[in-house]
Write a protein that holds these residues in place. Sequence first.
Motif, PDB file in Angstrom:
ATOM      1  N   ALA A 116       0.834  -1.208   0.000  1.00  0.00           N
ATOM      2  CA  ALA A 116       0.000   0.000   0.000  1.00  0.00           C
ATOM      3  C   ALA A 116       0.861   1.247   0.000  1.00  0.00           C
ATOM      4  CB  ALA A 116      -0.894   0.002   1.248  1.00  0.00           C
ATOM      5  N   TRP A 117       0.362   2.279  -0.699  1.00  0.00           N
ATOM      6  CA  TRP A 117       1.082   3.563  -0.635  1.00  0.00           C
ATOM      7  C   TRP A 117       0.122   4.737  -0.488  1.00  0.00           C
ATOM      8  CZ3 TRP A 117       1.716   0.060  -4.730  1.00  0.00           C
ATOM      9  CH2 TRP A 117       1.084   0.368  -5.928  1.00  0.00           C
ATOM     10  N   GLU A 118      -1.102   4.442  -0.143  1.00  0.00           N
ATOM     11  CA  GLU A 118      -2.081   5.493   0.174  1.00  0.00           C
ATOM     12  C   GLU A 118      -3.298   4.835   0.814  1.00  0.00           C
ATOM     13  OE1 GLU A 118      -5.159   5.751  -2.232  1.00  0.00           O
ATOM     14  OE2 GLU A 118      -4.319   3.712  -2.309  1.00  0.00           O
ATOM     15  N   SER A 119      -4.335   5.629   1.005  1.00  0.00           N
ATOM     16  CA  SER A 119      -5.458   5.224   1.839  1.00  0.00           C
ATOM     17  C   SER A 119      -6.223   3.970   1.371  1.00  0.00           C
ATOM     18  CB  SER A 119      -6.413   6.416   1.923  1.00  0.00           C
ATOM     19  OG  SER A 119      -7.526   6.101   2.648  1.00  0.00           O
ATOM     20  N   ASN A 171      -3.428   2.172  -9.202  1.00  0.00           N
ATOM     21  CA  ASN A 171      -3.339   3.637  -9.143  1.00  0.00           C
ATOM     22  C   ASN A 171      -3.889   4.089  -7.796  1.00  0.00           C
ATOM     23  OD1 ASN A 171      -3.196   6.327 -11.014  1.00  0.00           O
ATOM     24  ND2 ASN A 171      -4.914   6.478  -9.601  1.00  0.00           N
ATOM     25  N   GLY A 172      -3.002   4.603  -6.960  1.00  0.00           N
ATOM     26  CA  GLY A 172      -3.432   5.069  -5.643  1.00  0.00           C
ATOM     27  C   GLY A 172      -4.166   6.389  -5.792  1.00  0.00           C
ATOM     28  N   THR A 173      -5.473   6.328  -5.685  1.00  0.00           N
ATOM     29  CA  THR A 173      -6.285   7.504  -6.014  1.00  0.00           C
ATOM     30  C   THR A 173      -6.046   8.672  -5.066  1.00  0.00           C
ATOM     31  OG1 THR A 173      -7.935   5.845  -6.599  1.00  0.00           O
ATOM     32  CG2 THR A 173      -8.634   8.136  -6.711  1.00  0.00           C
ATOM     33  N   THR A 174      -5.654   8.383  -3.813  1.00  0.00           N
ATOM     34  CA  THR A 174      -5.538   9.489  -2.864  1.00  0.00           C
ATOM     35  C   THR A 174      -4.137  10.099  -2.826  1.00  0.00           C
ATOM     36  OG1 THR A 174      -5.016   8.048  -0.987  1.00  0.00           O
ATOM     37  CG2 THR A 174      -7.342   8.459  -1.429  1.00  0.00           C
ATOM     38  N   SER A 175      -3.164   9.475  -3.511  1.00  0.00           N
ATOM     39  CA  SER A 175      -1.829  10.087  -3.557  1.00  0.00           C
ATOM     40  C   SER A 175      -1.423  10.431  -4.985  1.00  0.00           C
ATOM     41  CB  SER A 175      -0.777   9.166  -2.940  1.00  0.00           C
ATOM     42  OG  SER A 175      -0.554   8.042  -3.762  1.00  0.00           O
ATOM     43  N   GLY A 176      -2.163   9.907  -5.952  1.00  0.00           N
ATOM     44  CA  GLY A 176      -1.797  10.166  -7.351  1.00  0.00           C
ATOM     45  C   GLY A 176      -0.516   9.444  -7.746  1.00  0.00           C
ATOM     46  N   VAL A 177      -0.279   8.298  -7.102  1.00  0.00           N
ATOM     47  CA  VAL A 177       0.891   7.475  -7.446  1.00  0.00           C
ATOM     48  C   VAL A 177       0.414   6.174  -8.069  1.00  0.00           C
ATOM     49  CG1 VAL A 177       2.818   6.132  -6.514  1.00  0.00           C
ATOM     50  CG2 VAL A 177       2.389   8.449  -5.678  1.00  0.00           C
ATOM     51  N   LYS A 178       0.973   5.859  -9.248  1.00  0.00           N
ATOM     52  CA  LYS A 178       0.553   4.650  -9.961  1.00  0.00           C
ATOM     53  C   LYS A 178       1.744   3.714 -10.152  1.00  0.00           C
ATOM     54  CE  LYS A 178       1.946   6.162 -14.464  1.00  0.00           C
ATOM     55  NZ  LYS A 178       1.878   6.083 -15.879  1.00  0.00           N
ATOM     56  N   GLU A 222       7.447   8.942 -13.632  1.00  0.00           N
ATOM     57  CA  GLU A 222       7.088   7.570 -14.035  1.00  0.00           C
ATOM     58  C   GLU A 222       6.039   6.934 -13.131  1.00  0.00           C
ATOM     59  OE1 GLU A 222      10.040   8.612 -13.016  1.00  0.00           O
ATOM     60  OE2 GLU A 222      11.046   7.145 -11.749  1.00  0.00           O
ATOM     61  N   ILE A 223       5.874   7.474 -11.912  1.00  0.00           N
ATOM     62  CA  ILE A 223       4.836   6.927 -11.031  1.00  0.00           C
ATOM     63  C   ILE A 223       3.679   7.916 -10.850  1.00  0.00           C
ATOM     64  CG2 ILE A 223       6.354   5.313  -9.776  1.00  0.00           C
ATOM     65  CD1 ILE A 223       6.342   7.414  -7.444  1.00  0.00           C
ATOM     66  N   ARG A 224       3.687   8.994 -11.633  1.00  0.00           N
ATOM     67  CA  ARG A 224       2.650  10.027 -11.478  1.00  0.00           C
ATOM     68  C   ARG A 224       1.385   9.618 -12.234  1.00  0.00           C
ATOM     69  NH1 ARG A 224       5.110  15.210 -13.294  1.00  0.00           N
ATOM     70  NH2 ARG A 224       6.241  14.968 -11.328  1.00  0.00           N
ATOM     71  N   SER A 225       0.280   9.643 -11.537  1.00  0.00           N
ATOM     72  CA  SER A 225      -0.998   9.244 -12.135  1.00  0.00           C
ATOM     73  C   SER A 225      -1.454  10.232 -13.207  1.00  0.00           C
ATOM     74  CB  SER A 225      -2.055   9.196 -11.029  1.00  0.00           C
ATOM     75  OG  SER A 225      -3.322   8.982 -11.600  1.00  0.00           O
ATOM     76  N   ASN A 226      -2.119   9.687 -14.218  1.00  0.00           N
ATOM     77  CA  ASN A 226      -2.761  10.559 -15.216  1.00  0.00           C
ATOM     78  C   ASN A 226      -4.272  10.632 -14.975  1.00  0.00           C
ATOM     79  OD1 ASN A 226      -3.513   8.006 -15.964  1.00  0.00           O
ATOM     80  ND2 ASN A 226      -2.921   8.191 -18.115  1.00  0.00           N
ATOM     81  N   THR A 227      -4.718  10.135 -13.815  1.00  0.00           N
ATOM     82  CA  THR A 227      -6.155  10.263 -13.500  1.00  0.00           C
ATOM     83  C   THR A 227      -6.331  11.105 -12.232  1.00  0.00           C
ATOM     84  OG1 THR A 227      -6.156   8.129 -12.310  1.00  0.00           O
ATOM     85  CG2 THR A 227      -6.828   8.101 -14.639  1.00  0.00           C
TER      86      THR A 227
END
Length: 391
Positions: free
Chosen positions: A97-100, A145-152, A302-307
Amino acid sequence: MAQISKPDTRPANPRFSSGPCAKRPGWSLEALEDAALGRSHRAKIGKSKLAQAIDETREILNVPADYRIGIVPASDTGAVEMAMWSLLGQRGTDVVAWESFGAGWVTDAVKQLKLTDVRTFEAPYGEIVDFAEVDFDRDVVFTWNGTTSGVKMPNGDAIPADRQGLTICDATSAAFAQDLPFDKLDVVTFSWQKVMGGEAAHGMLILSPRAVERLESYKPAWPLPKIFRMTKNGKLIEGIFKGETINTPSMLCVEDYLDALAWGKSIGGLDALKARANANLKVVEDFVAANDWIGFLAKRPEIRSNTSVCLTFTDPDLVAQPEDAQNAFAKGVASLLEKEGVALDIGAYRDAPAGLRIWCGATVEASDLEALMPWLAWAYETQKGELKKAA
Ligand SMILES: Cc1ncc(COP(=O)(O)O)c(C=O)c1O
């Protein structure tokens, strides 16, 4: 920066929420006119619409022909928990895990299922876990895609093709915007309310042949409620994966998902959907590059979300403030934008660091993001002005 005046242009659509997400461009209630309302979902018409939703999902997402796709209750959460409760416990489990939301699956595994052989790997907001530490001969649960941190996840390279364990992937804010390497994924889940702008309440559960093999050969030690049960007498209930849902779905939501899929196909399918999300992220990236007071929570591209694009305020004066003050500042910015009707629901998630979260999935128009960016600067300056007045 000096006090700035309100920009002239407003986004035509101020809906930048990370779920439920904006409806597709041009959507109206008329799109639902053909819904099979007041009819049984087990009648021919209902079943054929549910089967069509499955078939078109397979087509757009390039899901392999030997993977099952089912429509299940309780949105993405329902799909993930159905998989966890049905599959885990046969071997050791690693939960990453890397976010909520990922942290929620850690809680499920550790505190609810109380798995005896479970390891957890967590990274702070803005970062991702080192997958080299994860053992794919165990079962692995993670969020693409961690929706609450924007890390994918950058890609599936860390997952070996010849793994012994199953990979259970919550892909709800990735599906239709990012590549999902199905050969590396045994369970993929998402809900309709995200990238395609559909309605919530229904989850999609995609199973690899190896996941099905596990379902048919392993019986968990704990009881399974009816809405989690995918087998009968040790055999997969194939009907679930042909549109014979476990319980009653909303045919209105089904119609809306079919409309979203038809739109996705009409613009060019997965490549076009991904390109729209990428172009949207680019608008925000250009703005961040031009302004030194704002940055991405996910610093590495490279780990930045596009959503779910998460931003933080980087002005040293603000960063030096206690957490509460930073939260209040960010909330103030989001609320100014909401009051102006230029951006709805863009405050950071309640458990995430202070900042803003702007949905950039395919249903959002780049022109609306372009119109929004100058408003961010306006709201930031206005809120700073308020702080100075209060000091
Ligand atoms: C990564 C992730 N997992 C799970 C969920 C929960 O989804 P749902 O409310 O559709 O069950 C969300 C919702 O935002 C999410 O972003």
